[in-house]
Design an enzyme around this catalytic site. Structure first.
Site, PDB file in Angstrom:
ATOM      1  N   ARG A 158       0.784  -1.369   0.108  1.00  9.41           N
ATOM      2  CA  ARG A 158       0.037  -0.152   0.013  1.00  9.41           C
ATOM      3  C   ARG A 158       1.004   1.433   0.073  1.00  9.41           C
ATOM      4  NH1 ARG A 158      -5.013  -2.166   4.158  1.00  9.41           N
ATOM      5  NH2 ARG A 158      -4.456  -4.290   3.557  1.00  9.41           N
ATOM      6  N   SER A 183      -7.672  -1.813   0.641  1.00 15.36           N
ATOM      7  CA  SER A 183      -8.478  -2.483   1.580  1.00 15.36           C
ATOM      8  C   SER A 183      -9.493  -1.275   2.467  1.00 15.36           C
ATOM      9  CB  SER A 183      -7.621  -3.392   2.508  1.00 15.36           C
ATOM     10  OG  SER A 183      -8.809  -4.130   3.096  1.00 15.36           O
ATOM     11  N   HIS A 184      -9.030  -1.114   3.761  1.00 19.42           N
ATOM     12  CA  HIS A 184      -9.854  -0.193   4.540  1.00 19.42           C
ATOM     13  C   HIS A 184      -9.088   1.354   4.415  1.00 19.42           C
ATOM     14  CE1 HIS A 184      -6.509  -1.547   6.727  1.00 19.42           C
ATOM     15  NE2 HIS A 184      -6.560  -0.329   7.684  1.00 19.42           N
ATOM     16  N   ASP A 231     -15.708  -2.908   4.546  1.00 14.44           N
ATOM     17  CA  ASP A 231     -14.836  -1.853   4.186  1.00 14.44           C
ATOM     18  C   ASP A 231     -14.485  -1.769   2.661  1.00 14.44           C
ATOM     19  OD1 ASP A 231     -13.465  -4.239   3.808  1.00 14.44           O
ATOM     20  OD2 ASP A 231     -11.458  -3.528   4.254  1.00 14.44           O
ATOM     21  N   ASP A 252     -12.737  -3.139   0.402  1.00 14.07           N
ATOM     22  CA  ASP A 252     -12.772  -4.466  -0.388  1.00 14.07           C
ATOM     23  C   ASP A 252     -13.662  -5.467   0.099  1.00 14.07           C
ATOM     24  OD1 ASP A 252     -11.051  -4.628   1.844  1.00 14.07           O
ATOM     25  OD2 ASP A 252      -9.835  -6.041   0.614  1.00 14.07           O
ATOM     26  N   ASP A 291     -14.121  -7.065   2.803  1.00 13.07           N
ATOM     27  CA  ASP A 291     -13.575  -8.266   3.763  1.00 13.07           C
ATOM     28  C   ASP A 291     -13.730  -7.982   5.236  1.00 13.07           C
ATOM     29  OD1 ASP A 291     -11.566  -6.515   3.846  1.00 13.07           O
ATOM     30  OD2 ASP A 291     -10.037  -8.041   3.206  1.00 13.07           O
ATOM     31  N   ARG A 292     -13.756  -6.874   5.838  1.00  6.63           N
ATOM     32  CA  ARG A 292     -14.062  -6.537   7.060  1.00  6.63           C
ATOM     33  C   ARG A 292     -15.551  -6.221   7.315  1.00  6.63           C
ATOM     34  NH1 ARG A 292      -9.460  -2.645   9.731  1.00  6.63           N
ATOM     35  NH2 ARG A 292      -7.753  -3.856   8.739  1.00  6.63           N
ATOM     36  N   THR A 310      -0.718 -11.386  13.464  1.00  7.69           N
ATOM     37  CA  THR A 310      -1.936 -10.678  12.782  1.00  7.69           C
ATOM     38  C   THR A 310      -1.659 -10.847  11.242  1.00  7.69           C
ATOM     39  OG1 THR A 310      -1.940  -8.979  14.588  1.00  7.69           O
ATOM     40  CG2 THR A 310      -2.367  -8.067  12.275  1.00  7.69           C
ATOM     41  N   GLU A 323     -10.136 -11.840  13.532  1.00  3.38           N
ATOM     42  CA  GLU A 323      -9.208 -10.810  13.985  1.00  3.38           C
ATOM     43  C   GLU A 323      -9.886  -9.647  14.801  1.00  3.38           C
ATOM     44  OE1 GLU A 323      -5.424 -10.188  11.651  1.00  3.38           O
ATOM     45  OE2 GLU A 323      -6.920 -10.245  10.174  1.00  3.38           O
ATOM     46  N   SER A 347      -9.505  -6.700  14.112  1.00  7.82           N
ATOM     47  CA  SER A 347      -9.545  -5.444  13.479  1.00  7.82           C
ATOM     48  C   SER A 347     -10.765  -5.700  12.399  1.00  7.82           C
ATOM     49  CB  SER A 347      -8.375  -5.455  12.675  1.00  7.82           C
ATOM     50  OG  SER A 347      -8.101  -6.633  11.900  1.00  7.82           O
ATOM     51  N   LYS A 380     -10.872 -13.031   4.912  1.00  9.27           N
ATOM     52  CA  LYS A 380     -11.981 -12.718   5.650  1.00  9.27           C
ATOM     53  C   LYS A 380     -13.294 -12.192   4.908  1.00  9.27           C
ATOM     54  CE  LYS A 380      -9.895  -8.203   7.068  1.00  9.27           C
ATOM     55  NZ  LYS A 380      -8.225  -8.353   6.792  1.00  9.27           N
TER      56      LYS A 380
HETATM   57  C1  VG1 Z   1      -4.700  -4.434   9.587  1.00 12.96           C
HETATM   58  C2  VG1 Z   1      -5.144  -5.328  10.917  1.00 12.96           C
HETATM   59  C3  VG1 Z   1      -4.994  -6.631  10.438  1.00 12.96           C
HETATM   60  C4  VG1 Z   1      -5.642  -7.010   9.133  1.00 12.96           C
HETATM   61  C5  VG1 Z   1      -4.978  -6.071   8.212  1.00 12.96           C
HETATM   62  C6  VG1 Z   1      -5.481  -6.085   6.973  1.00 12.96           C
HETATM   63  O1  VG1 Z   1      -3.033  -4.686   9.949  1.00 12.96           O
HETATM   64  O2  VG1 Z   1      -4.611  -5.021  12.231  1.00 12.96           O
HETATM   65  O3  VG1 Z   1      -5.929  -7.435  11.649  1.00 12.96           O
HETATM   66  O4  VG1 Z   1      -5.500  -8.373   8.849  1.00 12.96           O
HETATM   67  O5  VG1 Z   1      -5.043  -4.666   8.637  1.00 12.96           O
HETATM   68  O6  VG1 Z   1      -6.881  -5.799   6.803  1.00 12.96           O
HETATM   69  P1  VG1 Z   1      -1.887  -3.760  10.699  1.00 12.96           P
HETATM   70  O7  VG1 Z   1      -0.770  -4.290  10.272  1.00 12.96           O
HETATM   71  O8  VG1 Z   1      -2.141  -2.543  10.095  1.00 12.96           O
HETATM   72  O9  VG1 Z   1      -2.469  -3.822  11.962  1.00 12.96           O
HETATM   73  V1  VG1 Z   1      -7.478  -5.187   5.485  1.00 12.96           V
HETATM   74  O10 VG1 Z   1      -9.025  -5.451   5.624  1.00 12.96           O
HETATM   75  O11 VG1 Z   1      -7.118  -3.501   5.428  1.00 12.96           O
HETATM   76  O12 VG1 Z   1      -6.810  -6.104   4.098  1.00 12.96           O
HETATM   77 CO    CO Z   2     -10.198  -5.094   3.682  1.00 12.74          CO
END
Ligand code: VG1
Ligand code: CO
Length: 593
Positions: free
Chosen positions: A78, A170-171, A328, A330, A332-333, A397, A416, A418, A429
């Protein structure tokens, strides 16, 4: 280790010609489903192809040099959209590194390229396809529109593809001043790339000398949502869902991400819900309507308010819905809310685990074989696992760590903190899976708040919340973690706490993942705090502090408690021990979830 740093530097000289070709590329028309022509790009004056070319001469081999800063983080690479769009050859180089690291000439022949529809996706689609084709991908499959990560995973598995490249951050926010990203999934399992592959891609990015580009390539359009809906039909009892939906006010907030259209297809077209009452922000937009597509109480405020809650999850008005779900960018959340109540993702996982027998996917396959959660996720689900007599795994994670467990223990439910929930039906997810799971476990007339209360009274309550400190100086954040490492090495006997660095040995392939965060435990008070550096940011470092206190026999006050408020004293102790004031210069989090 500061994976969130946006540092990149061109390590080898490049010709001006790339700039010219870049401009052309940016003006390229939308990739058509059949044939996309990039030949003009590579015929631009001054750009000389260096030798090579395939048998019919249609592959250009072009000189390039390494660009730093391409190590994928927790899930994909990213960066700021402008980095992808405006740094000379950035996307081309990453696409080539992906092809080399993935060893595409050796059997990666059918690849799905899709994404959540965020800004810069059209340009990236053209670049990815031309480079993947140039490196030997024989069949490029594209989606008719924005596609969620779970739908892509379902398509890879069901169509037995060799992999998928997902254009999403993603988010993270989108738009030209937001973030763009690329995740990649292996086939035929559809799982997010594991560390050996992401590391191979990273090291390929550092050794690049040439790009292999096929200016003209063919694509075939497939509909990943069709595969996804078919997969969910195997997981849930459609008649049960129809009844559950008919008796409730349900609201889905897709946050203008990719999940909107498939949410409509599932809930309205398939299950009969009324579109106007059920769907909110369900039209995908390249910039997510300017909002942050992260489903939590801070960013999904309208949904929270519809459930009667403010940004801390406190009751502020009479609820207008019985069940709400935000997704979110994409898809998945998921964030689940009920009338007047917020469900922490950790509790959501525990509740679904304790009621898994109501979900077809688990019931018809002999009940849960195992449960799993990421390390910072609360231990609520462990208590359910103990009661069910099944193992509960604690992983680092990132969803990629669940893949092996999903293959070895079926059916498996995992999650998770998150806002991630899922099962072994796919290898990502799955936000809408979580919503359908909640619809399946609620009894007729039962409210989400009743379910939570019953759960806490029988298992105890794990009060839980997370503090995020965003935009920290990476060097300072690294010093904070070095300090934590010293503390964990120098512990004295008799201290009221213990601190250790988390390391994971995968029980299936024995691979070891170390340096996965620090766990601070206060055994006497059943408390735990976890410190981690985020691996999904695009600038600076984000420090996460996860807080948890287990109350075995909650009083009425404990049942009503708002975790972010009652865990303040634990937060203060944890921040003092780690010396946030000195290292980060602050003890005030930017986001509390
Ligand atoms: C975060 C979350 C983690 C999740 C990841 C991808 O990672 O804490 O639990 O798997 O995002 O989610 P980090 O390293 O920033 O804590 V997604 O929906 O952004 O692909
Ligand atoms: Co996502």
């Amino acid at each position: 280790m500061s994976m969130g740093t946006a540092s990149f530097a061109v390590m080898a000289p490049v010709g001006d010609a790339w700039l010219a070709s870049w401009q052309l590329l940016r003006g390229r028309p939308k990739a058509a489903p059949n044939s996309c022509c990039l030949r003009q790009l590579h015929r631009s004056p001054g750009l000389a192809a260096r030798g090579g070319g395939d048998a019919d001469g249609s592959i250009d081999v072009l000189p390039t040099g390494a660009i730093e800063g391409m190590r994928p983080g927790t899930s994909g690479l990213r960066k700021k959209t402008r980095v992808w769009a405006e740094t000379d050859r950035f996307t081309l180089n990453f696409a080539q590194a992906l092809a080399v690291g993935w060893s595409i000439p050796c059997g990666v022949e059918r690849v799905l390229v899709c994404g959540d529809g965020r800004e810069y996706s059209e340009e990236a689609l053209g670049i990815l396809c031309s480079v993947l084709a140039g490196n030997g991908v024989k069949e490029l499959l594209v989606a008719p529109g924005p596609t969620t990560t779970p739908a892509a995973s379902a398509a890879v598995r069901r169509l037995r593809l060799d992999g998928a490249v997902l254009m999403t951050a993603s988010h993270n926010p989108g738009g030209i001043d937001g973030d763009f990203g690329i995740k990649f999934n292996t086939g035929p399992d559809g799982a997010p790339a594991r560390e050996p592959l992401t590391e191979a891609v990273y090291s390929a990015s550092l050794g690049l000398q040439e790009l292999r580009v096929k200016p003209t390539y063919q694509t075939r359009t497939i509909d990943p949502d069709e595969q996804y809906v078919a997969q969910l039909k195997q997981c849930f009892d459609w008649a049960q869902l129809r009844r559950a939906l008919a008796g409730r006010r349900v609201l889905v907030d897709a946050m203008h991400g990719a999940a909107g259209p498939v949410a409509k297809r599932l809930l309205c077209d398939e299950l009969g819900a009324n579109e106007g009452d059920t769907l909110y922000r369900c039209q995908p937009r390249p910039d997510f309507g300017g909002a942050h597509p992260d489903p939590n109480l801070k960013w999904a405020t309208d949904l929270a308010l519809a459930a009667g809650l403010d940004g801390r999850g406190q009751y502020v008005q009479s609820p207008k819905i019985d069940l709400g779900c935000a997704l979110d960018g994409d898809g998945d959340r998921n964030m689940i809310v009920g009338a007047g109540c917020f469900v922490t993702p950790s509790d959501s996982l525990a509740v679904l685990a304790s009621r898994a027998h109501k979900i077809k996917w688990f019931r018809e396959r002999g009940g849960l074989k195992a449960l799993a959660r990421s390390m910072p996720t609360s231990q609520a689900v462990d208590r359910v696992a103990a009661k069910l007599g099944v193992p509960c795994f604690e992983t680092p994670t990132g969803w990629k760590y669940f893949g092996n467990l999903m293959d070895a223990y079926q059916p498996l439910l995992c999650g998770e903190e998150s806002f991630g929930t899922g099962a072994d039906h796919i290898r990502e997810k799955d936000g809408l899976f979580a919503l359908l799971a909640w619809l399946s476990v609620l009894d007729d007339g039962e409210q989400v708040s009743d379910v939570l209360k019953k759960h806490w009274l029988s298992f105890g309550r794990d009060l839980y919340c997370r503090f995020d400190f965003e935009g920290c100086d990476s060097v300072k954040a690294d010093r904070l973690f070095a300090h934590l490492r010293l503390l964990s090495d120098d512990q004295q006997q008799g201290e009221s706490y213990s601190i250790s660095e988390f390391e994971y040995r995968d029980p299936v392939d024995n691979s070891v993942s170390s340096q996965q965060g620090f766990v601070l435990t206060y055994p006497k008070s059943n408390e735990r705090a976890v410190f981690r550096l985020s691996g999904t940011g695009s600038a600076g470092a984000t420090v996460r502090l996860y807080l948890e206190r287990y109350i075995p026999e909650p009083s009425p006050a404990d049942i009503d408690a708002v975790p972010s408020i009652v865990l303040t004293d634990l937060a203060v102790r944890a921040m003092q021990l780690a010396d946030f004031a000195t290292f980060l210069g602050t003890t005030v989090p930017d986001v509390v979830t």
